[in-house]
Design a protein around this motif. Structure first.
Motif, PDB file in Angstrom:
ATOM      1  N   ILE A   1     -10.076   7.165  -4.207  1.00  0.00           N
ATOM      2  CA  ILE A   1      -9.334   6.409  -5.144  1.00  0.00           C
ATOM      3  C   ILE A   1      -8.365   5.166  -4.964  1.00  0.00           C
ATOM      4  N   PHE A   2      -9.043   4.597  -5.009  1.00  0.00           N
ATOM      5  CA  PHE A   2      -7.505   3.495  -6.002  1.00  0.00           C
ATOM      6  C   PHE A   2      -7.547   3.077  -6.792  1.00  0.00           C
TER       7      PHE A   2
ATOM      8  N   ILE B   1       0.693  -1.624  -0.217  1.00  0.00           N
ATOM      9  CA  ILE B   1       0.227   0.237   0.081  1.00  0.00           C
ATOM     10  C   ILE B   1       0.909   1.399   0.241  1.00  0.00           C
ATOM     11  N   GLU B   2       0.689   2.268  -1.161  1.00  0.00           N
ATOM     12  CA  GLU B   2       0.961   3.239  -0.906  1.00  0.00           C
ATOM     13  C   GLU B   2      -0.191   4.448  -0.629  1.00  0.00           C
ATOM     14  N   LEU B   3      -0.342   5.029   0.537  1.00  0.00           N
ATOM     15  CA  LEU B   3      -1.224   5.669   0.451  1.00  0.00           C
ATOM     16  C   LEU B   3      -1.065   7.791   0.153  1.00  0.00           C
ATOM     17  N   LEU B   4      -1.402   8.727  -0.916  1.00  0.00           N
ATOM     18  CA  LEU B   4      -1.363   9.741  -1.097  1.00  0.00           C
ATOM     19  C   LEU B   4      -1.911  10.473  -0.127  1.00  0.00           C
TER      20      LEU B   4
ATOM     21  N   GLU C   1      -1.725   1.433  -4.671  1.00  0.00           N
ATOM     22  CA  GLU C   1      -1.836   3.233  -4.492  1.00  0.00           C
ATOM     23  C   GLU C   1      -3.413   4.005  -4.196  1.00  0.00           C
ATOM     24  N   ILE C   2      -3.720   4.653  -2.606  1.00  0.00           N
ATOM     25  CA  ILE C   2      -4.454   5.173  -2.547  1.00  0.00           C
ATOM     26  C   ILE C   2      -4.559   6.087  -2.735  1.00  0.00           C
ATOM     27  N   LYS C   3      -5.542   6.968  -2.683  1.00  0.00           N
ATOM     28  CA  LYS C   3      -4.969   8.545  -3.121  1.00  0.00           C
ATOM     29  C   LYS C   3      -6.790   9.576  -2.383  1.00  0.00           C
TER      30      LYS C   3
ATOM     31  N   LEU D   1       2.132   9.890   1.681  1.00  0.00           N
ATOM     32  CA  LEU D   1       1.336   9.554   4.145  1.00  0.00           C
ATOM     33  C   LEU D   1       2.339   8.730   4.239  1.00  0.00           C
ATOM     34  N   HIS D   2       1.904   7.229   3.360  1.00  0.00           N
ATOM     35  CA  HIS D   2       2.501   5.953   4.398  1.00  0.00           C
ATOM     36  C   HIS D   2       2.290   5.099   3.258  1.00  0.00           C
ATOM     37  N   LYS D   3       3.860   4.180   3.080  1.00  0.00           N
ATOM     38  CA  LYS D   3       3.931   2.972   2.596  1.00  0.00           C
ATOM     39  C   LYS D   3       4.025   2.094   3.485  1.00  0.00           C
ATOM     40  N   THR D   4       3.410   1.293   3.533  1.00  0.00           N
ATOM     41  CA  THR D   4       2.867   0.133   4.382  1.00  0.00           C
ATOM     42  C   THR D   4       1.850  -1.216   3.720  1.00  0.00           C
ATOM     43  N   GLU D   5       2.112  -2.149   4.775  1.00  0.00           N
ATOM     44  CA  GLU D   5       1.353  -3.528   4.473  1.00  0.00           C
ATOM     45  C   GLU D   5       0.488  -3.472   4.787  1.00  0.00           C
ATOM     46  N   GLU D   6      -0.497  -3.235   6.609  1.00  0.00           N
ATOM     47  CA  GLU D   6      -1.600  -2.563   6.408  1.00  0.00           C
ATOM     48  C   GLU D   6      -2.277  -1.267   6.935  1.00  0.00           C
ATOM     49  N   LEU D   7      -3.769  -0.856   6.684  1.00  0.00           N
ATOM     50  CA  LEU D   7      -3.922  -0.110   7.284  1.00  0.00           C
ATOM     51  C   LEU D   7      -5.505   0.027   7.650  1.00  0.00           C
ATOM     52  N   TYR D   8      -5.828   1.321   8.148  1.00  0.00           N
ATOM     53  CA  TYR D   8      -8.050   0.855   8.845  1.00  0.00           C
ATOM     54  C   TYR D   8      -8.076   2.539   8.481  1.00  0.00           C
TER      55      TYR D   8
END
Length: 139
Positions: free
Chosen positions: A93-94, A21-24, A83-85, A31-38
């Motif tokens: 938007i992913f 995951i790359e959260l933009l 990528e999640i923006k 904002l965040h690069k990770t393997e798990e998000l809530y």
């Protein structure tokens, strides 16, 4: 082997996202690069786009079942970067293939979709544009 990208609605709670995951932010900055998000879907988190538990305090209710999901693109491999923006005043938007699963186990695979974060879509977890009608505001 790469980890599969998966987005799951939690009953009366957030979106649980796993994978690469790359959260933009709305400007496209990481904002965040990770393997798990809530991620918040009740619209009330004080730390949007992340869930901070406000769904419990505000009584958010959603059974997490698909209402009218978009067609599944079953031929997609749901690995690689997801990528999640965060759209200002709008949905998440992913881009990048992900398996979206409802609370009854129904699964669809999509390469791109908008996910509701205002809690008022009639097609949760997918965005139906209601955020614009109700004046949802969030960075």
């Amino acid at each position: 082997m790469s980890q599969e990208n998966k987005i799951t609605s939690i009953v009366d709670g957030p979106l649980h996202v796993t994978g690469q995951i790359e959260l933009l932010d709305s400007n496209g900055e990481l904002l965040h690069k990770t393997e798990e998000l809530y991620l918040c879907r009740c619209g009330n988190s004080k730390n949007k786009p992340y869930c901070d538990g406000q769904h419990e305090a505000t009584g958010f209710r959603d059974d997490g079942k698909f209402v009218n999901p978009p067609a599944s693109q079953d031929d997609l491999d749901n690995t690689g970067v997801l990528e999640i923006k965060v759209q200002a005043n709008g949905p998440l938007i992913f881009r990048g293939a992900a398996c979206i699963e409802d609370t009854k186990g129904k699964k669809i695979v999509r390469k791109v979709a908008g996910l509701c974060r205002c809690q008022h879509s009639n097609n949760r977890p997918f965005c139906d544009g209601t955020h614009a009608k109700i004046g949802f505001a969030a960075k």
